[in-house]
Design a protein around this motif. Structure first.
Motif, PDB file in Angstrom:
ATOM      1  N   HIS A  25       9.088  47.064 -21.279  1.00  0.00           N
ATOM      2  CA  HIS A  25       8.037  46.616 -20.356  1.00  0.00           C
ATOM      3  C   HIS A  25       8.556  45.559 -19.393  1.00  0.00           C
ATOM      4  O   HIS A  25       8.177  45.530 -18.216  1.00  0.00           O
ATOM      5  CB  HIS A  25       6.829  46.096 -21.127  1.00  0.00           C
ATOM      6  CG  HIS A  25       7.025  44.753 -21.753  1.00  0.00           C
ATOM      7  ND1 HIS A  25       7.674  44.575 -22.955  1.00  0.00           N
ATOM      8  CD2 HIS A  25       6.665  43.509 -21.325  1.00  0.00           C
ATOM      9  CE1 HIS A  25       7.701  43.282 -23.250  1.00  0.00           C
ATOM     10  NE2 HIS A  25       7.103  42.606 -22.281  1.00  0.00           N
ATOM     11  N   GLU A  59      -1.787  44.896 -24.278  1.00  0.00           N
ATOM     12  CA  GLU A  59      -2.636  46.008 -24.706  1.00  0.00           C
ATOM     13  C   GLU A  59      -4.066  45.550 -24.959  1.00  0.00           C
ATOM     14  O   GLU A  59      -5.036  46.251 -24.600  1.00  0.00           O
ATOM     15  CB  GLU A  59      -2.065  46.652 -25.976  1.00  0.00           C
ATOM     16  CG  GLU A  59      -0.754  47.393 -25.786  1.00  0.00           C
ATOM     17  CD  GLU A  59       0.459  46.471 -25.795  1.00  0.00           C
ATOM     18  OE1 GLU A  59       1.568  46.948 -25.511  1.00  0.00           O
ATOM     19  OE2 GLU A  59       0.287  45.262 -26.077  1.00  0.00           O
ATOM     20  N   HIS A  67      11.172  44.973 -31.287  1.00  0.00           N
ATOM     21  CA  HIS A  67      11.391  43.953 -30.271  1.00  0.00           C
ATOM     22  C   HIS A  67      10.323  42.875 -30.346  1.00  0.00           C
ATOM     23  O   HIS A  67       9.210  43.115 -30.819  1.00  0.00           O
ATOM     24  CB  HIS A  67      11.371  44.596 -28.888  1.00  0.00           C
ATOM     25  CG  HIS A  67      12.432  45.635 -28.704  1.00  0.00           C
ATOM     26  ND1 HIS A  67      13.763  45.371 -28.871  1.00  0.00           N
ATOM     27  CD2 HIS A  67      12.348  46.950 -28.370  1.00  0.00           C
ATOM     28  CE1 HIS A  67      14.469  46.464 -28.654  1.00  0.00           C
ATOM     29  NE2 HIS A  67      13.622  47.439 -28.350  1.00  0.00           N
ATOM     30  N   SER A  97      -2.177  40.157 -26.425  1.00  0.00           N
ATOM     31  CA  SER A  97      -1.134  41.066 -25.960  1.00  0.00           C
ATOM     32  C   SER A  97      -1.626  41.776 -24.711  1.00  0.00           C
ATOM     33  O   SER A  97      -2.830  41.799 -24.423  1.00  0.00           O
ATOM     34  CB  SER A  97      -0.803  42.100 -27.042  1.00  0.00           C
ATOM     35  OG  SER A  97      -1.901  42.989 -27.222  1.00  0.00           O
ATOM     36  N   GLU A 124      13.964  45.186 -23.560  1.00  0.00           N
ATOM     37  CA  GLU A 124      12.505  45.177 -23.641  1.00  0.00           C
ATOM     38  C   GLU A 124      11.984  46.072 -22.521  1.00  0.00           C
ATOM     39  O   GLU A 124      11.990  45.676 -21.352  1.00  0.00           O
ATOM     40  CB  GLU A 124      11.962  43.759 -23.488  1.00  0.00           C
ATOM     41  CG  GLU A 124      12.341  42.818 -24.625  1.00  0.00           C
ATOM     42  CD  GLU A 124      11.673  41.464 -24.487  1.00  0.00           C
ATOM     43  OE1 GLU A 124      10.447  41.435 -24.295  1.00  0.00           O
ATOM     44  OE2 GLU A 124      12.386  40.446 -24.525  1.00  0.00           O
ATOM     45  N   ARG A 140      -0.272  44.211 -16.593  1.00  0.00           N
ATOM     46  CA  ARG A 140       0.961  43.413 -16.600  1.00  0.00           C
ATOM     47  C   ARG A 140       1.115  42.645 -15.299  1.00  0.00           C
ATOM     48  O   ARG A 140       1.537  41.479 -15.289  1.00  0.00           O
ATOM     49  CB  ARG A 140       2.162  44.329 -16.814  1.00  0.00           C
ATOM     50  CG  ARG A 140       2.312  44.825 -18.244  1.00  0.00           C
ATOM     51  CD  ARG A 140       3.382  45.873 -18.337  1.00  0.00           C
ATOM     52  NE  ARG A 140       3.566  46.350 -19.703  1.00  0.00           N
ATOM     53  CZ  ARG A 140       4.092  47.509 -20.017  1.00  0.00           C
ATOM     54  NH1 ARG A 140       4.496  48.338 -19.065  1.00  0.00           N
ATOM     55  NH2 ARG A 140       4.239  47.873 -21.275  1.00  0.00           N
ATOM     56  N   ARG A 179       7.243  40.588 -29.325  1.00  0.00           N
ATOM     57  CA  ARG A 179       6.055  40.872 -28.525  1.00  0.00           C
ATOM     58  C   ARG A 179       5.779  39.708 -27.591  1.00  0.00           C
ATOM     59  O   ARG A 179       5.929  38.546 -27.953  1.00  0.00           O
ATOM     60  CB  ARG A 179       4.838  41.112 -29.424  1.00  0.00           C
ATOM     61  CG  ARG A 179       4.960  42.312 -30.346  1.00  0.00           C
ATOM     62  CD  ARG A 179       3.686  42.500 -31.138  1.00  0.00           C
ATOM     63  NE  ARG A 179       2.573  42.857 -30.261  1.00  0.00           N
ATOM     64  CZ  ARG A 179       1.299  42.697 -30.600  1.00  0.00           C
ATOM     65  NH1 ARG A 179       0.982  42.140 -31.759  1.00  0.00           N
ATOM     66  NH2 ARG A 179       0.346  43.070 -29.764  1.00  0.00           N
ATOM     67  N   ARG A 180       5.347  40.026 -26.399  1.00  0.00           N
ATOM     68  CA  ARG A 180       5.030  39.035 -25.382  1.00  0.00           C
ATOM     69  C   ARG A 180       3.522  38.800 -25.406  1.00  0.00           C
ATOM     70  O   ARG A 180       2.740  39.698 -25.092  1.00  0.00           O
ATOM     71  CB  ARG A 180       5.497  39.563 -24.022  1.00  0.00           C
ATOM     72  CG  ARG A 180       5.493  38.559 -22.877  1.00  0.00           C
ATOM     73  CD  ARG A 180       6.097  39.247 -21.656  1.00  0.00           C
ATOM     74  NE  ARG A 180       6.060  38.449 -20.462  1.00  0.00           N
ATOM     75  CZ  ARG A 180       7.005  37.599 -20.085  1.00  0.00           C
ATOM     76  NH1 ARG A 180       8.072  37.453 -20.853  1.00  0.00           N
ATOM     77  NH2 ARG A 180       6.914  36.922 -18.956  1.00  0.00           N
ATOM     78  N   LEU A 181       3.099  37.607 -25.801  1.00  0.00           N
ATOM     79  CA  LEU A 181       1.688  37.271 -25.899  1.00  0.00           C
ATOM     80  C   LEU A 181       1.325  36.239 -24.840  1.00  0.00           C
ATOM     81  O   LEU A 181       2.162  35.441 -24.405  1.00  0.00           O
ATOM     82  CB  LEU A 181       1.359  36.725 -27.290  1.00  0.00           C
ATOM     83  CG  LEU A 181       1.682  37.638 -28.484  1.00  0.00           C
ATOM     84  CD1 LEU A 181       1.326  36.946 -29.786  1.00  0.00           C
ATOM     85  CD2 LEU A 181       0.952  38.974 -28.364  1.00  0.00           C
ATOM     86  N   TYR A 232       8.161  36.999 -32.698  1.00  0.00           N
ATOM     87  CA  TYR A 232       9.301  37.699 -33.275  1.00  0.00           C
ATOM     88  C   TYR A 232       8.948  38.167 -34.689  1.00  0.00           C
ATOM     89  O   TYR A 232       8.661  37.366 -35.570  1.00  0.00           O
ATOM     90  CB  TYR A 232      10.527  36.783 -33.327  1.00  0.00           C
ATOM     91  CG  TYR A 232      11.057  36.429 -31.964  1.00  0.00           C
ATOM     92  CD1 TYR A 232      12.038  37.195 -31.363  1.00  0.00           C
ATOM     93  CD2 TYR A 232      10.552  35.331 -31.269  1.00  0.00           C
ATOM     94  CE1 TYR A 232      12.515  36.878 -30.097  1.00  0.00           C
ATOM     95  CE2 TYR A 232      11.023  35.006 -30.009  1.00  0.00           C
ATOM     96  CZ  TYR A 232      12.004  35.789 -29.436  1.00  0.00           C
ATOM     97  OH  TYR A 232      12.491  35.469 -28.189  1.00  0.00           O
TER      98      TYR A 232
END
Length: 232
Positions: free
Chosen positions: A17, A184, A221, A182, A15, A198, A223-225, A216
Motif C-alpha cells: 500500500h 480498512e 508486514h 486502520s 509494503e 488512503r 500495519r499502518r494505523l 508490528y
C-alpha cells in the motif's frame, strides 16, 4: 527541461500500500514514470538491470536483505541513477552509510508527503541543471547541492481533496479521539474506496490532524494505523 521528458523510477518497498501511494504521488505531481515496484532485493536487481532507472526510491528493511547493500553495488555505477532512501531505519550508522554511498536523500518513515515532495522537486532541479547548464558558478553549485530539503511548500497540496469527503473522514477521528484506525476501518466507516481513503488519510497526516502508528505483529508486514492528534 522539456515538459515531455519523463524519467523512469523503480520503487523498492515491501509494503504494497505504501509503494502504491508513492507511485501515485510521484506520477501525479512530477514528470516521473514508475516502471516497476520491487518487494525484495532480488526483484530490485532484476528491475534495475532491465530498466536502468534515473531514480530509485529505496527502503532499507527488505525480506532478503538491506537496501544499503544495493546502493553499494557496482551495478548502480554503470548508469546515471540517484537513490532516495525512504525507510524506518533511523539509526545514524545506516543513515551515514547511505549518504557516504551517494544517496541523494534520506527520508524516515512515516513519510511526510511534504518532505517527499521537497526531495523530488530538488531531484528534478538537479536533473534540469545537469541537462541544461554547461558551466556553473558558486551560487549555481550552492543551489544544486545545498538547497535545504526542508524547504517544503507552506501548505499541503489539496489536489484531489474534496471538502465534504475530508470532513467525513475527519469526523471519524473527532468522534473517537482515543481510537487507532486502520485504512480498512476508515473506508468502511465513511463509505469510500481504499485508494480514496488512503489519499485523505495521508493528507490528514500532512496537515497534522492525525498521526501514524506502526503496529508490528509476529506475522506479516507492520500495519499502518491512524489516530487523532491531541489538541493539547
Amino acid at each position: 527541461m522539456n515538459n515531455t521528458t519523463t524519467f523512469d523510477v523503480v520503487i523498492v518497498e515491501d509494503e504494497p500500500h505504501l509503494a502504491s501511494l508513492h507511485r501515485d504521488f510521484i506520477e501525479q505531481n512530477f514528470h516521473l514514470h514508475v516502471v516497476g515496484i520491487a518487494a525484495t532485493l532480488e526483484q530490485a536487481y532484476a528491475l534495475i538491470r532491465l530498466h536502468q532507472p534515473r531514480l530509485i526510491l529505496l527502503d532499507n528493511y527488505l525480506p532478503d536483505g538491506q537496501g544499503v547493500d544495493l546502493i553499494d553495488d557496482p551495478l548502480l555505477k554503470t548508469f546515471d541513477c540517484s537513490v532516495i532512501f525512504i525507510t524506518a531505519a533511523s539509526d545514524m550508522r545506516t543513515c551515514s552509510h547511505a549518504m557516504r554511498s551517494g544517496a541523494f536523500d534520506y527520508i524516515i518513515k512515516p513519510v511526510s508527503f511534504h518532505r517527499l515532495q521537497a526531495s523530488l522537486e530538488r531531484f528534478m532541479q538537479m536533473v534540469q541543471t545537469l541537462r541544461n547548464v554547461k558551466v556553473v558558478d558558486q551560487s549555481s553549485l550552492d543551489r544544486l547541492f545545498n538547497l535545504p530539503a526542508s524547504e517544503a511548500p507552506p501548505t499541503p497540496s489539496t489536489k484531489g481533496i474534496e471538502s465534504n469527503t475530508l470532513e467525513r473522514v475527519q469526523r471519524v477521528f473527532t468522534a473517537n479521539p482515543d481510537t487507532s484506525w486502520s485504512v480498512e476501518q476508515v473506508v468502511e466507516e465513511v463509505g469510500i474506496s481504499k485508494t480514496t481513503g488512503r489519499r485523505y488519510l495521508e493528507y490528514c497526516v500532512e496537515i497534522g490532524f492525525i498521526g501514524v502508528e506502526m503496529l508490528y505483529g509476529n506475522i506479516g508486514h507492520p500495519r499502518r494505523l491512524y489516530r487523532k492528534v491531541s489538541d493539547d
